[in-house]
Design a protein around this motif. Structure first.
Motif, mmCIF file in Angstrom:
data_model
loop_
_atom_site.group_PDB
_atom_site.id
_atom_site.type_symbol
_atom_site.label_atom_id
_atom_site.label_comp_id
_atom_site.label_asym_id
_atom_site.label_seq_id
_atom_site.Cartn_x
_atom_site.Cartn_y
_atom_site.Cartn_z
ATOM 1 N N THR A 181 0.899 -1.008 0.043
ATOM 2 C CA THR A 181 0.022 -0.013 -0.043
ATOM 3 C C THR A 181 0.840 1.170 0.013
ATOM 4 O O THR A 181 1.939 1.133 0.304
ATOM 5 N N ARG A 182 0.131 2.516 -0.441
ATOM 6 C CA ARG A 182 0.847 3.534 -0.273
ATOM 7 C C ARG A 182 1.467 4.221 1.210
ATOM 8 O O ARG A 182 2.690 4.225 1.370
ATOM 9 N N GLN A 183 0.619 3.610 2.134
ATOM 10 C CA GLN A 183 1.184 3.789 3.591
ATOM 11 C C GLN A 183 2.277 2.876 3.996
ATOM 12 O O GLN A 183 3.317 3.429 4.669
ATOM 13 N N GLU A 184 2.584 1.759 3.446
ATOM 14 C CA GLU A 184 3.568 0.723 3.645
ATOM 15 C C GLU A 184 4.935 1.566 2.821
ATOM 16 O O GLU A 184 5.927 1.340 3.436
ATOM 17 N N GLU A 186 5.453 4.625 2.412
ATOM 18 C CA GLU A 186 5.738 5.738 3.038
ATOM 19 C C GLU A 186 6.510 5.297 4.078
ATOM 20 O O GLU A 186 7.618 6.049 4.531
ATOM 21 N N HIS A 187 6.006 4.445 4.898
ATOM 22 C CA HIS A 187 6.898 3.885 6.129
ATOM 23 C C HIS A 187 8.091 3.718 5.506
ATOM 24 O O HIS A 187 9.237 3.861 6.380
#
Length: 455
Positions: A181-184, A186-187
């Protein structure tokens, strides 16, 4: 430009100054056809093609003799010995790159041993890494190893160089995965930045832990604090700038950013190669800074030259994808050849034969890349360049351009992961017979590789 520098190699202000000098050198390079390239007769090209084909056929025959049985231990040792003899013969008689003109038998052996050591470390680190990804990491390692030889040092595989080289394919696998995902992502991006800044990090997956292990390889060599992390953070910034530039270009429909595109190409390519040179652990002069920073720009342009079609299709702005005609693209290739010729005047080493070898093969890489993107060049220019290649363009096309250059550095790295958003996930399809065959062949190649690189 002769004064030796011992500090602030990655001072951003100084790198911006170098970027300005190299952009000026690029602008001043003529777009006319160069007259300094070696010319090959048709007979010489034909003879080189025969030599290369004979070596390739010998290699294929040798690979075909690999003992498949798990119990054929002695036969596999004999097979390994035969393959090593074939490899040694190939390096001594290499008709395309002419490595024998640059390195004697002992140096060729050391270079080969360094590559074997690197591949052994790759296999220890990740048994599942694909051959294509190993090749990407190996190309980056070879840049580092070439710099060591150029500076009179043995091409040993140091932990920092291993970790840095592996970050390219290893992070690409994560970034290109449609399952992330995008959040993954970004992290993942923040995790790399925080580690480089010396902050405590908390990997959330096995892949993130592996990435931290690769970064830790740098600390194995240099400890903390150390200026090398400043360089790696600049590389992070350069990749983020590159991605942001692509997004802005698409949003603004490609208006008025040509100068910025050139600047990002110089900075991204230059910083990347400066880190490879840093791992050689030798003092720098002003001329060194200019040459290696410029060499990174050269490699970046070669990547972009190979990828004209893909970049045009995807709307990625580069020096070559922005060309509005074949004539303009030809002029840019000519500029790159002239730029390379002038750049090597700043390469000061005690190994003139190796330096000449490297320059000659940079010219070859440029021409091979242009032939690979021949649909974007004029037929007249390609015809005139035919005699500047050691083999005919048709022969090169039969083999593909990947064997000589390929991407040393992917279009996306760890540094772009936080903002890509990933690809659209497609429904899983049943594995075809062809895909099964390729997987089987891949496993076989990995088994042969393990035998070849074993201690």
């Amino acid at each position: 430009m002769e004064q030796e520098r011992k500090q602030d190699i990655f001072d951003k202000g100084n790198l911006m100054r170098l970027s300005g000098l190299l952009k000026d050198a690029w602008r001043q390079a003529p777009d006319t056809e160069p007259d300094f390239l070696e010319v090959y007769s048709a007979a010489a090209q034909e003879e080189k093609e025969k030599e290369i084909s004979r070596a390739v056929e010998k290699g294929k025959a040798g690979l075909g003799e690999y003992p498949q049985s798990l119990f054929a231990v002695r036969k596999r040792k004999e097979w390994k010995k035969r393959m090593e003899q074939l490899l040694g013969q190939f390096l001594r008689e290499d008709a395309l790159l002419n490595t024998k003109d640059a390195m004697d038998g002992e140096e060729l052996g050391e270079f080969r041993d360094g590559i074997k050591e690197f591949l052994r470390e790759v296999r220890k680190f990740d048994r599942k890494l694909a051959l294509e990804d190993m090749g990407q990491a190996l190309r980056n390692y070879v840049v580092y190893a070439v710099f060591r030889v150029l500076n009179g040092r043995k091409p040993q595989c140091r932990p920092a160089a291993f970790g840095y080289s592996m970050l390219y394919p290893y992070t690409d696998n994560y970034i290109d995965s449609p399952e992330r995902t995008r959040q993954e992502k970004e992290h993942y991006n923040r995790l790399i930045a925080d580690w480089l800044k010396g902050k405590a990090v908390k990997p959330l997956s096995g892949h993130e832990r592996k990435t931290v292990e690769l970064l830790w390889q740098v600390e194995t060599d240099y400890g903390r604090p150390h200026e090398v992390y400043k360089g790696l953070l600049l590389m992070l910034e350069a990749q983020e700038n590159s991605l942001r530039q692509e997004q802005e270009w698409k949003r603004e429909e490609g208006t008025g950013q040509e100068e910025e595109i050139l600047g990002v190409s110089v900075y991204k390519g230059g910083v990347s190669v400066m880190i490879d040179r840093y791992f050689v652990d030798l003092p720098w002069t002003e001329r060194d800074l200019y040459f290696y920073y410029g060499f990174g720009f050269l490699l970046q342009l070669c990547d972009d030259l190979q990828d004209i079609a893909q970049d045009k299709e995807e709307g990625n702005p580069t020096v070559f994808s922005l060309c509005r005609s074949k004539e303009e693209a030809v002029g840019k290739v000519n500029k790159l050849l002239h730029f390379t010729e002038k750049l090597f005047a700043f390469c000061d080493t005690g190994k003139p034969a190796f330096q000449a070898f490297l320059q000659r093969n940079c010219f070859l890489l440029i021409l091979v890349s242009a032939v690979g993107s021949g649909e974007w060049m004029t037929d007249e220019w390609l015809d005139r360049m035919e005699r500047r290649l050691p083999v005919r363009p048709g022969y090169l096309r039969d083999f593909g351009t990947g064997f000589l250059g390929g991407k040393s550095r992917g279009k996306t790295d760890a540094q772009t992961g936080g903002m890509t958003g990933g690809k659209k996930e497609e429904p899983k399809k049943r594995e075809t017979q062809d895909e099964k065959r390729k997987k089987k062949e891949h496993r076989k190649m990995m088994r042969m590789l393990d035998v070849m690189i074993a201690d």
